[in-house]
Scaffold this motif. Sequence first.
Motif, PDB file in Angstrom:
ATOM      1  N   GLU A 159     -60.256 -24.699  -2.897  1.00 41.80           N
ATOM      2  CA  GLU A 159     -60.859 -25.769  -3.625  1.00 41.80           C
ATOM      3  C   GLU A 159     -59.985 -26.199  -4.661  1.00 41.80           C
ATOM      4  OE1 GLU A 159     -64.369 -24.005  -5.658  1.00 41.80           O
ATOM      5  OE2 GLU A 159     -65.248 -23.651  -3.729  1.00 41.80           O
ATOM      6  N   PHE A 160     -58.865 -25.477  -5.107  1.00 41.22           N
ATOM      7  CA  PHE A 160     -57.975 -25.591  -6.151  1.00 41.22           C
ATOM      8  C   PHE A 160     -57.061 -26.526  -5.645  1.00 41.22           C
ATOM      9  CE2 PHE A 160     -53.877 -25.084  -7.917  1.00 41.22           C
ATOM     10  CZ  PHE A 160     -54.026 -25.548  -9.511  1.00 41.22           C
ATOM     11  N   VAL A 161     -56.486 -26.316  -4.217  1.00 35.57           N
ATOM     12  CA  VAL A 161     -55.619 -27.229  -3.484  1.00 35.57           C
ATOM     13  C   VAL A 161     -56.275 -28.543  -3.466  1.00 35.57           C
ATOM     14  CG1 VAL A 161     -54.343 -27.424  -1.396  1.00 35.57           C
ATOM     15  CG2 VAL A 161     -54.457 -25.355  -2.645  1.00 35.57           C
ATOM     16  N   THR A 162     -57.488 -28.732  -2.696  1.00 35.95           N
ATOM     17  CA  THR A 162     -58.124 -30.267  -2.554  1.00 35.95           C
ATOM     18  C   THR A 162     -58.165 -30.953  -3.825  1.00 35.95           C
ATOM     19  OG1 THR A 162     -59.416 -28.831  -0.879  1.00 35.95           O
ATOM     20  CG2 THR A 162     -60.309 -30.972  -1.739  1.00 35.95           C
ATOM     21  N   GLU A 163     -58.453 -30.240  -5.052  1.00 40.92           N
ATOM     22  CA  GLU A 163     -58.385 -30.879  -6.293  1.00 40.92           C
ATOM     23  C   GLU A 163     -57.226 -31.579  -6.504  1.00 40.92           C
ATOM     24  OE1 GLU A 163     -59.614 -29.553 -10.744  1.00 40.92           O
ATOM     25  OE2 GLU A 163     -60.991 -29.100  -9.166  1.00 40.92           O
ATOM     26  N   GLN A 164     -56.170 -30.581  -6.543  1.00 40.38           N
ATOM     27  CA  GLN A 164     -54.727 -31.020  -6.743  1.00 40.38           C
ATOM     28  C   GLN A 164     -54.370 -32.166  -5.875  1.00 40.38           C
ATOM     29  OE1 GLN A 164     -52.220 -29.620  -8.987  1.00 40.38           O
ATOM     30  NE2 GLN A 164     -54.313 -28.912  -9.859  1.00 40.38           N
TER      31      GLN A 164
END
Length: 167
Positions: A159-164
């Motif tokens: 989720e964090f990587v997708t947001e980044q």
Amino acid sequence: MVYVCDNCGALFSRTDKQRHCPDCGKDLIRSANQVERREFISRMAGLLQKKCADHPPRFPSMVETVISMVDCFTFQLPVTALQIDNSLVVELWVEFGQNADDWNDLTANVWAVGSDRQSHQFLMSIHLPMNPKEVRREQVDRIFSALSGNRTFVDRLLEFVTEQLSI
């Protein structure tokens, strides 16, 4: 993570992904942009300042103070390890130590830091049995092993990587 409701304009923060606004209940929420995040932080700072102004300063008593020793380690993980075709490398910070409320518990808090060094997100906590004879290096190895293959860790990191990648 800070969210904004496109229906009522509410700004709010949650550690887990949100689908509905806590104010109006609509599902018209999205991640706040940088300007909205700054506004949220400013509002929260104002509330804290007001709350503190209503009470006279209070200094801690050594009788009330709990001192905890916290250690930290970091590691970098290329997103290719998550089966994402990108050159992004995520830095992960793990703060760990003996739980002040339960001395039989080794607690580790895991944070992800974005490539811009501005964005960071709490991912999860891990609780392991405390081994009093264990040296710090062994604790780090056990924590690292507990993260490896942990589905919750992988999902929240994704989720964090997708947001980044969408920023």
